[in-house]
Design a protein around this motif. Sequence first.
Motif, short mmCIF file in Angstrom:
data_model
loop_
_atom_site.label_atom_id
_atom_site.label_comp_id
_atom_site.label_asym_id
_atom_site.label_seq_id
_atom_site.Cartn_x
_atom_site.Cartn_y
_atom_site.Cartn_z
N GLY A 45 0.83 -1.21 0.00
CA GLY A 45 0.00 0.00 0.00
C GLY A 45 0.86 1.25 0.00
N SER A 49 1.59 4.83 -2.66
CA SER A 49 1.82 6.22 -2.30
C SER A 49 3.21 6.70 -2.77
CB SER A 49 1.66 6.36 -0.79
OG SER A 49 1.94 7.65 -0.38
N ILE A 231 -0.22 15.02 -0.66
CA ILE A 231 -1.13 13.94 -1.09
C ILE A 231 -1.23 12.89 0.00
CG2 ILE A 231 -1.46 12.17 -2.85
CD1 ILE A 231 0.27 14.14 -4.66
N THR A 233 -4.05 9.81 2.09
CA THR A 233 -5.14 8.87 1.85
C THR A 233 -6.46 9.42 2.40
OG1 THR A 233 -4.07 7.65 3.62
CG2 THR A 233 -3.95 6.71 1.45
N PHE A 261 -6.56 10.60 -1.78
CA PHE A 261 -6.84 9.51 -2.74
C PHE A 261 -7.13 8.24 -1.95
CE2 PHE A 261 -3.08 6.73 -2.62
CZ PHE A 261 -2.22 7.50 -1.85
N LYS A 273 -0.49 -1.77 9.50
CA LYS A 273 0.81 -1.99 10.15
C LYS A 273 0.65 -2.62 11.52
CE LYS A 273 2.67 2.18 9.17
NZ LYS A 273 3.62 3.29 9.30
P1 ATP Z 1 -0.65 4.18 10.48
O1 ATP Z 1 -1.91 3.49 10.83
O2 ATP Z 1 0.52 3.78 11.30
O3 ATP Z 1 -0.78 5.66 10.25
P2 ATP Z 1 -0.19 4.09 7.67
O4 ATP Z 1 -0.27 2.83 6.88
O5 ATP Z 1 -1.06 5.24 7.37
O6 ATP Z 1 -0.35 3.54 9.13
P3 ATP Z 1 2.08 5.83 7.40
O7 ATP Z 1 3.48 5.56 7.78
O8 ATP Z 1 1.39 6.96 8.03
O9 ATP Z 1 1.31 4.50 7.66
O10 ATP Z 1 1.98 5.93 5.82
C1 ATP Z 1 2.81 6.73 5.04
C2 ATP Z 1 2.09 7.17 3.80
O11 ATP Z 1 1.65 6.04 3.06
C3 ATP Z 1 0.87 7.98 4.15
O12 ATP Z 1 0.85 9.11 3.31
C4 ATP Z 1 -0.27 7.06 3.88
O13 ATP Z 1 -1.39 7.77 3.48
C5 ATP Z 1 0.29 6.16 2.77
N1 ATP Z 1 -0.35 4.85 2.83
C6 ATP Z 1 -0.43 4.02 3.88
N2 ATP Z 1 -1.14 2.92 3.59
C7 ATP Z 1 -1.54 3.04 2.31
C8 ATP Z 1 -2.32 2.24 1.42
N3 ATP Z 1 -2.84 1.08 1.80
N4 ATP Z 1 -2.52 2.70 0.16
C9 ATP Z 1 -2.00 3.87 -0.23
N5 ATP Z 1 -1.26 4.66 0.55
C10 ATP Z 1 -1.03 4.28 1.81
#
Ligand code: ATP
Length: 562
Positions: A45, A49, A231, A233, A261, A273
């Motif tokens: 995921g 991004s 950008i 989510t 998005f 995570k």
């Molecule tokens: P947490 O629940 O720890 O916040 P998270 O998966 O959002 O988990 P981040 O480290 O905050 O983790 O994510 C970094 C970037 O990746 C953020 O901009 C987030 O929006 C994007 N991202 C995370 N998971 C996805 C996904 N499944 N699809 C697209 N983008 C993602």
Amino acid sequence: MTDNETSSTGNFIRQIISEDLKKNKNNGEVITRFPPEPNGYLHIGHAKSICLNFGLAKDNNGECHLRFDDTNPCKEDIEYVESIKNDVKWLGFDWGKHLYYSSDYFDKLYEYAIALIKSGKAYVCSLSGEEIREFRGTLKLPGKNSPYRSRTIEENLELFEKMRVGEFEDGTHVLRAKIDMSSPNLTMRDPTLYRIRRVTHHRTLNKWCIYPMYDFTHCLSDSIENITHSICTLEFENNRPLYDWVLDELKVKCHPQQIEFARLNLTNTIMSKRKLLQLVEEKYVSSWDDPRMPTLAGLRRRGFTPVAIRDFCERIGVAKADSEVNIALLEHCIREDLNKKAQRVMVVLKPLKVIIDNYPEDKVEEFEADNNPEDPSMGKRKVPFSKIIYIEKDDFMEDPPKKFFRLAPGREIRLKHAYYIKCESVVKDEKTGEIIELHCTYDPDTRGGWSNDGRKVRGTSHWVSASHGVLTEVRLYDHLLLDKSGDDKDFISLLNPDSLKVLNDAIAEPSIKEAKKDVPYQFLRQGYFCVDSIDSTSENLVFNRTVSLRDSWSKIAKAKKQ
Ligand code: ATP
Ligand code: MG
């Protein structure tokens, strides 16, 4: 084009950016960022991004920053920082000199907080966490003002300073924005900006015992770095008014535009995570890079390539509504890439001994085989053949049903690259009845696997010469979850008990001895494989199956279109 449509030329974010560029907004600059929290390994995921943010920057001659959003010291760790850097590079992206940490801005953020207090827009609240929740109200009920909301600016400044120097216990006070407790958007009901946490931070160590919250940190970090398009989510859509409120109240020079998005959801696996950490901690998998994990480290160890992952991210597109992508598409992408690159070899996963009675005892012949029929430039190799060989157990049936075209008593098949053989008799274990070996004859006039008299056979088997074969361990992987939907609450009960099968007595053709890590193989008829980067040694080869050969994607895609 509607929000959810994507095309090869672009997605809705690309269009927003090209409109901005036309208007010379942001002086024609595009600066994006990928802001992971270092509290776990990156997964597929995140790759979506990363490809989006770095891709947009690249396509518009801009820059993409890698920023560690490290404001929650309880869960963060330097191990995660290193793995994230490694994974972004591996995917093929480069942040150049733009590596940042939100924690580098703690001093500035503190000053911004003071400025908000001074303008009467933030106050120290001494309600307990539970009371704050209670006062917040619900979607139906408006919130109530905190009794501390009317503290004077002087009092707030003094208390906030005391929070900073460590005069208060954790949880006794927080700094809150003074916005609107009756806002229909719960995020705007005086959100917390700072809390007390007596925890050592992996970078700032014990310098701070107050830490800024995500909503305060993120927008200001973006602004400090002159990000043009922030950008994120979809779940941050409700936070956008707060993002804008903080930047407007502080009258900062750079006010980036937040665009949301849909995050990637994938069938048969997990994208959270927290849940992935649970799998590691409770030992359902061996580690973050267990080849069953959807992490980039796991996919890499499994044999996925950056090309295939980038291709996947391109194909799924970017939309504004949540949806779930079938994991078969990811598997399709890796097959496409490996089909071009993988070196073909013959490996018998579950060996059955075959003695060719009319083949001379000590004779060895070498057959030439293409390393990759799709790419002649990959050359050829020699495969030795002798009197005793192994074939797959599954390629023989004593009493075959109608549609079984492989070997059976009295039947003839082709041994790939070698000869036609015919099964003459079967030897069984007297006690168990298990088939131990087959006796066959070969036809010397079918050298290379083709007959001169036009005689046809329906089955072709791969094989390995017994005296030349190399014993290897082979790990076969299947989906992590049985059920399609991965983010179910009770996901532990959905774990696939057959997600890993270890075969200890696979036998490979001798060319495998030179197998290198990072080189993909296709085991004929069995799938794509790679050397396990951790457990394989030159004495004990270990292979991971990246993916089988059977592609279910085209069927699914067809069904979808109808
Ligand atoms: P947490 O629940 O720890 O916040 P998270 O998966 O959002 O988990 P981040 O480290 O905050 O983790 O994510 C970094 C970037 O990746 C953020 O901009 C987030 O929006 C994007 N991202 C995370 N998971 C996805 C996904 N499944 N699809 C697209 N983008 C993602
Ligand atoms: Mg997040």
